[in-house]
Design a protein around this motif. Structure first.
Motif, PDB file in Angstrom:
ATOM      1  N   ALA A   4       0.874  -1.175   0.000  1.00 60.14           N
ATOM      2  CA  ALA A   4       0.000   0.000   0.000  1.00 60.14           C
ATOM      3  C   ALA A   4       0.910   1.222   0.000  1.00 60.14           C
ATOM      4  O   ALA A   4       1.595   1.499   0.996  1.00 60.14           O
ATOM      5  CB  ALA A   4      -0.894  -0.011   1.224  1.00 60.14           C
ATOM      6  N   VAL A   5       0.930   1.937  -1.107  1.00 62.32           N
ATOM      7  CA  VAL A   5       1.922   2.989  -1.323  1.00 62.32           C
ATOM      8  C   VAL A   5       1.260   4.363  -1.330  1.00 62.32           C
ATOM      9  O   VAL A   5       0.247   4.580  -2.009  1.00 62.32           O
ATOM     10  CB  VAL A   5       2.679   2.765  -2.648  1.00 62.32           C
ATOM     11  N   LEU A   6       1.850   5.276  -0.562  1.00 60.21           N
ATOM     12  CA  LEU A   6       1.403   6.672  -0.542  1.00 60.21           C
ATOM     13  C   LEU A   6       2.347   7.482  -1.430  1.00 60.21           C
ATOM     14  O   LEU A   6       3.560   7.503  -1.206  1.00 60.21           O
ATOM     15  CB  LEU A   6       1.439   7.217   0.886  1.00 60.21           C
ATOM     16  N   TYR A   7       1.773   8.170  -2.429  1.00 57.52           N
ATOM     17  CA  TYR A   7       2.585   8.958  -3.354  1.00 57.52           C
ATOM     18  C   TYR A   7       2.550  10.450  -3.052  1.00 57.52           C
ATOM     19  O   TYR A   7       3.505  11.170  -3.365  1.00 57.52           O
ATOM     20  CB  TYR A   7       2.134   8.709  -4.792  1.00 57.52           C
ATOM     21  N   ASP A   8       1.457  10.914  -2.468  1.00 57.38           N
ATOM     22  CA  ASP A   8       1.328  12.336  -2.151  1.00 57.38           C
ATOM     23  C   ASP A   8       0.657  12.493  -0.798  1.00 57.38           C
ATOM     24  O   ASP A   8      -0.252  11.721  -0.449  1.00 57.38           O
ATOM     25  CB  ASP A   8       0.499  13.073  -3.211  1.00 57.38           C
ATOM     26  N   VAL A   9       1.074  13.491  -0.043  1.00 56.93           N
ATOM     27  CA  VAL A   9       0.481  13.770   1.255  1.00 56.93           C
ATOM     28  C   VAL A   9      -0.997  14.107   1.082  1.00 56.93           C
ATOM     29  O   VAL A   9      -1.394  14.744   0.101  1.00 56.93           O
ATOM     30  CB  VAL A   9       1.222  14.933   1.948  1.00 56.93           C
ATOM     31  N   ALA A  10      -1.795  13.646   2.050  1.00 60.26           N
ATOM     32  CA  ALA A  10      -3.233  13.923   2.079  1.00 60.26           C
ATOM     33  C   ALA A  10      -3.984  13.243   0.948  1.00 60.26           C
ATOM     34  O   ALA A  10      -5.059  13.688   0.548  1.00 60.26           O
ATOM     35  CB  ALA A  10      -3.505  15.426   2.083  1.00 60.26           C
ATOM     36  N   THR A  11      -3.435  12.152   0.411  1.00 59.39           N
ATOM     37  CA  THR A  11      -4.151  11.342  -0.564  1.00 59.39           C
ATOM     38  C   THR A  11      -4.342   9.940   0.025  1.00 59.39           C
ATOM     39  O   THR A  11      -3.888   9.648   1.124  1.00 59.39           O
ATOM     40  CB  THR A  11      -3.385  11.250  -1.899  1.00 59.39           C
ATOM     41  N   VAL A  12      -5.006   9.096  -0.714  1.00 59.99           N
ATOM     42  CA  VAL A  12      -5.263   7.721  -0.275  1.00 59.99           C
ATOM     43  C   VAL A  12      -4.204   6.800  -0.874  1.00 59.99           C
ATOM     44  O   VAL A  12      -3.923   6.885  -2.069  1.00 59.99           O
ATOM     45  CB  VAL A  12      -6.675   7.275  -0.705  1.00 59.99           C
ATOM     46  N   PRO A  13      -3.611   5.921  -0.090  1.00 54.89           N
ATOM     47  CA  PRO A  13      -2.623   4.979  -0.631  1.00 54.89           C
ATOM     48  C   PRO A  13      -3.254   4.068  -1.676  1.00 54.89           C
ATOM     49  O   PRO A  13      -4.459   3.816  -1.654  1.00 54.89           O
ATOM     50  CB  PRO A  13      -2.183   4.161   0.600  1.00 54.89           C
ATOM     51  N   PRO A  39      -6.209   4.904  13.162  1.00 50.94           N
ATOM     52  CA  PRO A  39      -6.385   6.323  12.862  1.00 50.94           C
ATOM     53  C   PRO A  39      -5.058   7.057  12.664  1.00 50.94           C
ATOM     54  O   PRO A  39      -4.969   7.955  11.820  1.00 50.94           O
ATOM     55  CB  PRO A  39      -7.131   6.845  14.096  1.00 50.94           C
ATOM     56  N   VAL A  40      -4.022   6.661  13.409  1.00 51.59           N
ATOM     57  CA  VAL A  40      -2.743   7.352  13.297  1.00 51.59           C
ATOM     58  C   VAL A  40      -2.159   7.225  11.892  1.00 51.59           C
ATOM     59  O   VAL A  40      -1.439   8.110  11.428  1.00 51.59           O
ATOM     60  CB  VAL A  40      -1.739   6.823  14.356  1.00 51.59           C
ATOM     61  N   ASP A  41      -2.475   6.136  11.184  1.00 50.57           N
ATOM     62  CA  ASP A  41      -1.978   5.990   9.818  1.00 50.57           C
ATOM     63  C   ASP A  41      -2.526   7.101   8.923  1.00 50.57           C
ATOM     64  O   ASP A  41      -1.808   7.634   8.072  1.00 50.57           O
ATOM     65  CB  ASP A  41      -2.371   4.619   9.257  1.00 50.57           C
ATOM     66  N   LEU A  42      -3.783   7.449   9.126  1.00 50.55           N
ATOM     67  CA  LEU A  42      -4.389   8.523   8.336  1.00 50.55           C
ATOM     68  C   LEU A  42      -3.790   9.872   8.696  1.00 50.55           C
ATOM     69  O   LEU A  42      -3.562  10.717   7.828  1.00 50.55           O
ATOM     70  CB  LEU A  42      -5.906   8.536   8.545  1.00 50.55           C
ATOM     71  N   TYR A  43      -3.518  10.070   9.995  1.00 47.07           N
ATOM     72  CA  TYR A  43      -2.926  11.342  10.422  1.00 47.07           C
ATOM     73  C   TYR A  43      -1.520  11.513   9.844  1.00 47.07           C
ATOM     74  O   TYR A  43      -1.142  12.603   9.383  1.00 47.07           O
ATOM     75  CB  TYR A  43      -2.851  11.415  11.946  1.00 47.07           C
ATOM     76  N   ILE A  44      -0.737  10.438   9.863  1.00 50.22           N
ATOM     77  CA  ILE A  44       0.614  10.501   9.317  1.00 50.22           C
ATOM     78  C   ILE A  44       0.575  10.799   7.828  1.00 50.22           C
ATOM     79  O   ILE A  44       1.305  11.664   7.323  1.00 50.22           O
ATOM     80  CB  ILE A  44       1.367   9.180   9.590  1.00 50.22           C
ATOM     81  N   ALA A  45      -0.301  10.090   7.107  1.00 55.16           N
ATOM     82  CA  ALA A  45      -0.401  10.284   5.660  1.00 55.16           C
ATOM     83  C   ALA A  45      -0.869  11.689   5.306  1.00 55.16           C
ATOM     84  O   ALA A  45      -0.553  12.207   4.229  1.00 55.16           O
ATOM     85  CB  ALA A  45      -1.351   9.253   5.062  1.00 55.16           C
ATOM     86  N   ALA A  46      -1.610  12.310   6.216  1.00 52.25           N
ATOM     87  CA  ALA A  46      -2.090  13.681   5.981  1.00 52.25           C
ATOM     88  C   ALA A  46      -1.050  14.729   6.340  1.00 52.25           C
ATOM     89  O   ALA A  46      -1.291  15.928   6.180  1.00 52.25           O
ATOM     90  CB  ALA A  46      -3.361  13.925   6.781  1.00 52.25           C
ATOM     91  N   GLY A  47       0.102  14.293   6.834  1.00 52.68           N
ATOM     92  CA  GLY A  47       1.165  15.227   7.193  1.00 52.68           C
ATOM     93  C   GLY A  47       1.001  15.859   8.550  1.00 52.68           C
ATOM     94  O   GLY A  47       1.719  16.804   8.891  1.00 52.68           O
ATOM     95  N   GLN A  48       0.084  15.334   9.370  1.00 51.10           N
ATOM     96  CA  GLN A  48      -0.179  15.944  10.675  1.00 51.10           C
ATOM     97  C   GLN A  48       0.891  15.610  11.709  1.00 51.10           C
ATOM     98  O   GLN A  48       0.942  16.225  12.768  1.00 51.10           O
ATOM     99  CB  GLN A  48      -1.552  15.496  11.180  1.00 51.10           C
ATOM    100  N   TYR A  49       1.729  14.624  11.417  1.00 49.67           N
ATOM    101  CA  TYR A  49       2.788  14.239  12.352  1.00 49.67           C
ATOM    102  C   TYR A  49       4.167  14.642  11.837  1.00 49.67           C
ATOM    103  O   TYR A  49       5.175  14.120  12.301  1.00 49.67           O
ATOM    104  CB  TYR A  49       2.746  12.725  12.600  1.00 49.67           C
ATOM    105  N   GLY A  50       4.211  15.555  10.885  1.00 48.89           N
ATOM    106  CA  GLY A  50       5.488  16.007  10.359  1.00 48.89           C
ATOM    107  C   GLY A  50       5.681  15.598   8.909  1.00 48.89           C
ATOM    108  O   GLY A  50       4.783  15.054   8.253  1.00 48.89           O
ATOM    109  N   GLU A  51       6.875  15.851   8.396  1.00 53.52           N
ATOM    110  CA  GLU A  51       7.183  15.587   6.998  1.00 53.52           C
ATOM    111  C   GLU A  51       7.122  14.090   6.707  1.00 53.52           C
ATOM    112  O   GLU A  51       7.537  13.260   7.518  1.00 53.52           O
ATOM    113  CB  GLU A  51       8.572  16.125   6.661  1.00 53.52           C
ATOM    114  N   VAL A  52       6.608  13.748   5.536  1.00 56.01           N
ATOM    115  CA  VAL A  52       6.476  12.359   5.110  1.00 56.01           C
ATOM    116  C   VAL A  52       7.423  12.098   3.944  1.00 56.01           C
ATOM    117  O   VAL A  52       7.443  12.846   2.968  1.00 56.01           O
ATOM    118  CB  VAL A  52       5.028  12.040   4.680  1.00 56.01           C
TER     119      VAL A  52
END
Length: 306
Positions: A4-13, A39-52
């Motif tokens: 499951a790959v995330l390519y851009d912040v605040a998008t869906v893997p 839930p923390v996975d969504l927060y991280i992917a949204a950039g809420q926990y810092g740079e991704v």
């Protein structure tokens, strides 16, 4: 490997190919049997926990196959890797053993969510036998485990509070002595269910729910906040704060051996049928669907199977 790959912040893997990890001096590459979604996975992917670091594999926890054939719970693979893949780099010394016969889905529930339920009661609040416990947000996975854990740890009276009535009913049948629906004038309902007052509060919500709960606590109460799903701020009257202890909790604040012992204790109870959580398994190829379900707030654990 497939992941499951995330390519851009605040998008869906998305389900895609990703470079396989390679072993190093600290990490071995293990086969992932099942990955937990939180839930923390969504927060991280949204950039809420810092740079991704992008692109990256999402997922913070999973159950892996050990070289000796056993199973272990692991968390926090080094970026850009994650748990939602066929393979993950794992520091074996940081893993927790999964007992033979314990369902992998339940085993992953005891990680991020389970520790956020168990440690506030034990390591943070030092729950004593016979005390009265309130669990806010009891319909979430953290809350469900906290209600069951409080009873197992000797609480005399456990109150589960949430908005999802069906889950509250299941908790009443399993471990809760009373339930409160967090709707309408729930401040009064919390006080009425408290008896002489709550000695310990496990709070994944923060915001207005915490404000209401504080007014129903007993002198000497310990209130442990593990999340803020109901609001990032709370207005606390001084009278409600006097003679109470407010504690902010994060699992990683606990030493490794404290976390390991907590996990092993929960795993033993779970293997004995004393901790139960509904788990929905989905193939990793359905990560987009799983992500959307998690965003809507399911009242069960979602797990991805590579």
């Amino acid at each position: 490997m497939r992941a499951a790959v995330l390519y851009d912040v605040a998008t869906v893997p998305v389900f895609a190919d990703f470079t396989e990890p390679q072993p190093d001096d600290r990490h071995q590459v293990l086969e992932v049997l099942l990955a937990g979604l939180n839930p923390v996975d969504l927060y991280i992917a949204a950039g809420q926990y810092g740079e991704v670091e992008l692109p990256c594999v999402v997922g913070r926890e999973g159950i892996a196959r050990l070289p000796d054939g056993g199973r272990a719970y692991f968390a926090g693979p080094p970026a850009p890797f994650g748990s939602m893949a066929q393979y993950a780099p794992v520091d074996i010394e940081q893993t927790f053993a999964v007992p033979e016969g314990l369902d992998a889905g339940l085993a992953v529930c005891l990680g991020i969510a389970g520790l956020a339920a168990w440690l506030p009661l034990t390591w943070r609040a030092n729950l004593r036998a016979g005390e009265t416990v309130l669990v806010l947000g009891a319909s979430g996975v953290v809350g469900q485990i906290a209600v069951q854990a409080a009873k197992l740890l000797g609480a005399g009276h456990v109150v589960a509070a949430a908005r999802h009535r069906a889950t509250l009913e299941r908790l009443r049948q399993r471990a809760a002595d009373a339930t409160v629906v967090l709707e309408g004038d729930y401040r009064t309902a919390l006080r009425e269910a408290a008896g002489d007052g709550y000695d310990v509060v496990v709070d994944p919500l923060y915001g207005p729910s915490l404000e209401a709960a504080l007014g129903a606590t007993a002198p000497g109460a310990r209130v442990v906040t593990v999340g803020a799903t109901a609001g990032q701020t709370a207005e606390i009257a001084f009278r409600d704060l006097r003679a109470r202890t407010l504690i902010g909790h994060g699992n990683q604040q606990a030493p490794l051996e404290v976390r390991r012992t907590a996990y092993e204790d929960m795993a033993a109870h779970a293997a004995a049928g004393e901790i139960a959580v509904e788990v929905e398994r989905l193939p990793l190829s359905r990560i987009e669907e799983a992500w959307e379900r998690q965003a809507r707030g399911p009242h069960h654990k979602i797990a991805l199977v590579p």
